[in-house]
Design a protein around this motif. Structure first.
Motif, mmCIF file in Angstrom:
data_model
loop_
_atom_site.group_PDB
_atom_site.id
_atom_site.type_symbol
_atom_site.label_atom_id
_atom_site.label_comp_id
_atom_site.label_asym_id
_atom_site.label_seq_id
_atom_site.Cartn_x
_atom_site.Cartn_y
_atom_site.Cartn_z
ATOM 1 N N ILE A 89 2.706 -4.248 2.187
ATOM 2 C CA ILE A 89 3.716 -4.521 3.212
ATOM 3 C C ILE A 89 5.014 -4.989 2.560
ATOM 4 C CG2 ILE A 89 4.323 -6.082 5.110
ATOM 5 C CD1 ILE A 89 1.360 -5.932 5.974
ATOM 6 N N SER A 90 4.900 -5.862 1.568
ATOM 7 C CA SER A 90 6.092 -6.365 0.876
ATOM 8 C C SER A 90 6.872 -5.230 0.230
ATOM 9 C CB SER A 90 5.697 -7.390 -0.191
ATOM 10 O OG SER A 90 5.120 -8.526 0.392
ATOM 11 N N PHE A 91 6.140 -4.329 -0.425
ATOM 12 C CA PHE A 91 6.838 -3.255 -1.114
ATOM 13 C C PHE A 91 7.468 -2.273 -0.133
ATOM 14 C CE2 PHE A 91 6.957 0.967 -3.133
ATOM 15 C CZ PHE A 91 7.955 0.686 -4.054
ATOM 16 N N LEU A 92 6.781 -1.944 0.944
ATOM 17 C CA LEU A 92 7.354 -1.025 1.926
ATOM 18 C C LEU A 92 8.627 -1.611 2.536
ATOM 19 C CD1 LEU A 92 4.131 0.278 3.679
ATOM 20 C CD2 LEU A 92 5.719 1.623 2.311
ATOM 21 N N GLN A 93 8.627 -2.906 2.785
ATOM 22 C CA GLN A 93 9.836 -3.549 3.307
ATOM 23 C C GLN A 93 10.958 -3.494 2.275
ATOM 24 O OE1 GLN A 93 8.042 -7.320 4.325
ATOM 25 N NE2 GLN A 93 7.855 -6.765 6.490
ATOM 26 N N TYR A 94 10.606 -3.685 1.014
ATOM 27 C CA TYR A 94 11.589 -3.564 -0.068
ATOM 28 C C TYR A 94 12.114 -2.128 -0.154
ATOM 29 C CZ TYR A 94 13.085 -2.762 -4.915
ATOM 30 O OH TYR A 94 13.764 -2.363 -6.041
ATOM 31 N N LEU A 95 11.210 -1.158 0.000
ATOM 32 C CA LEU A 95 11.589 0.243 -0.094
ATOM 33 C C LEU A 95 12.594 0.616 0.990
ATOM 34 C CD1 LEU A 95 10.873 2.721 -1.831
ATOM 35 C CD2 LEU A 95 9.119 3.287 -0.149
ATOM 36 N N LEU A 96 12.438 0.053 2.178
ATOM 37 C CA LEU A 96 13.376 0.336 3.267
ATOM 38 C C LEU A 96 14.797 -0.085 2.906
ATOM 39 C CD1 LEU A 96 11.329 -0.684 6.444
ATOM 40 C CD2 LEU A 96 12.020 1.620 5.784
ATOM 41 N N GLN B 134 8.250 3.405 8.052
ATOM 42 C CA GLN B 134 8.040 2.453 9.146
ATOM 43 C C GLN B 134 6.705 2.696 9.845
ATOM 44 O OE1 GLN B 134 11.720 3.210 11.206
ATOM 45 N NE2 GLN B 134 12.702 1.376 10.372
ATOM 46 N N ARG B 135 6.311 3.973 9.945
ATOM 47 C CA ARG B 135 5.009 4.276 10.546
ATOM 48 C C ARG B 135 3.885 3.652 9.728
ATOM 49 N NH1 ARG B 135 0.976 7.739 9.760
ATOM 50 N NH2 ARG B 135 2.056 8.830 8.078
ATOM 51 N N ARG B 136 3.979 3.771 8.394
ATOM 52 C CA ARG B 136 2.957 3.180 7.522
ATOM 53 C C ARG B 136 2.956 1.653 7.633
ATOM 54 N NH1 ARG B 136 -1.973 3.019 5.794
ATOM 55 N NH2 ARG B 136 -2.198 2.100 3.722
ATOM 56 N N LEU B 137 4.139 1.060 7.754
ATOM 57 C CA LEU B 137 4.228 -0.392 7.925
ATOM 58 C C LEU B 137 3.517 -0.835 9.199
ATOM 59 C CD1 LEU B 137 7.840 -1.502 6.894
ATOM 60 C CD2 LEU B 137 5.698 -2.582 6.186
#
Length: 221
Positions: free
Chosen positions: A191-198, A210-213
């Motif tokens: 979750i942390s990395f996906l938020q960083y990726l955004l 966002q769907r994966r999050l």
């Protein structure tokens, strides 16, 4: 500059042609892009000659066309084939122009979090990591996707280790790599990395991430 000029010329040609067609005809042509797929890499290289960048840009335009059809037009029964064709265009682009960064941004932002494209995304990112040997981001992305979506921890460790040895890797990437490979903290790290990726991706690429999050957050409840 030459690449930009050729891209603008290509876009102008496509726009002019589209303006001369009836709506039904243009819809048929767009569908053909999905159904027929790209030429083989060798054929694309022959056609491109010295203008490899122009052909790579055409492939990327095809990717956006297919993604638009997947999102707004195609029935569910046809989407799997469309994702396969989208992956094929990205693979061809990485073959003929392996340094072109847009290929890898689209692979990690669109293809990786589609239902059918995760392994293809890792394969394309791995090719980019080899070609762009100075770039820490591509092996890091490949490792994250292998960890988060494929649950292939051996492959994830291989790419993460590669990323952390490259110049310029930021502390946050090293920290996330370490946490991701700790299985007890896997979901939190993902979750942390996906938020960083955004924060690093253009907004047009946010939908699949966002769907994966949402999936991860819902599974944590």
């Amino acid at each position: 500059m030459q690449r930009l000029l050729w891209s603008l010329l290509l876009l102008a040609t496509i726009t002019y042609g589209a303006s001369r067609m009836l709506v039904s005809d243009s819809t048929s042509i767009l569908s053909t892009v999905v159904q027929s797929g790209p030429l083989p890499s060798v054929a694309q290289q022959i056609v491109a000659g010295p203008f490899v960048g122009m052909v790579a840009d055409y492939n990327i335009l095809a990717v956006f066309t297919i993604y638009d059809q997947i999102t707004y037009k195609l029935p569910e029964s046809e989407k799997r084939h469309a994702w396969q064709q989208l992956a094929s265009y990205l693979q061809r682009t990485s073959d003929i122009d392996p340094l072109f960064m847009d290929t890898y941004r689209l692979s990690s932002g669109l293809l990786a979090y589609s239902e059918h494209g995760t392994r293809d995304a890792v394969t394309i990112l791995a090719k980019g990591a080899e070609a762009r040997s100075w770039d820490w981001e591509l092996p890091f992305l490949a490792g994250f996707i292998a960890y988060d979506s494929l649950k292939d921890y051996e492959q994830a460790f291989y790419f993460m280790k590669m990323a952390t040895k490259r110049p310029g890797v930021p502390p946050i990437a090293i920290g996330l790599a370490s946490r991701m490979l700790t299985q007890e903290q896997g979901m939190e790290a993902s979750i942390s990395f996906l938020q960083y990726l955004l924060t690093t991706m253009p907004e047009a690429y946010h939908g699949q991430i966002q769907r994966r999050l949402r999936e991860l957050k819902e599974s944590a409840l």
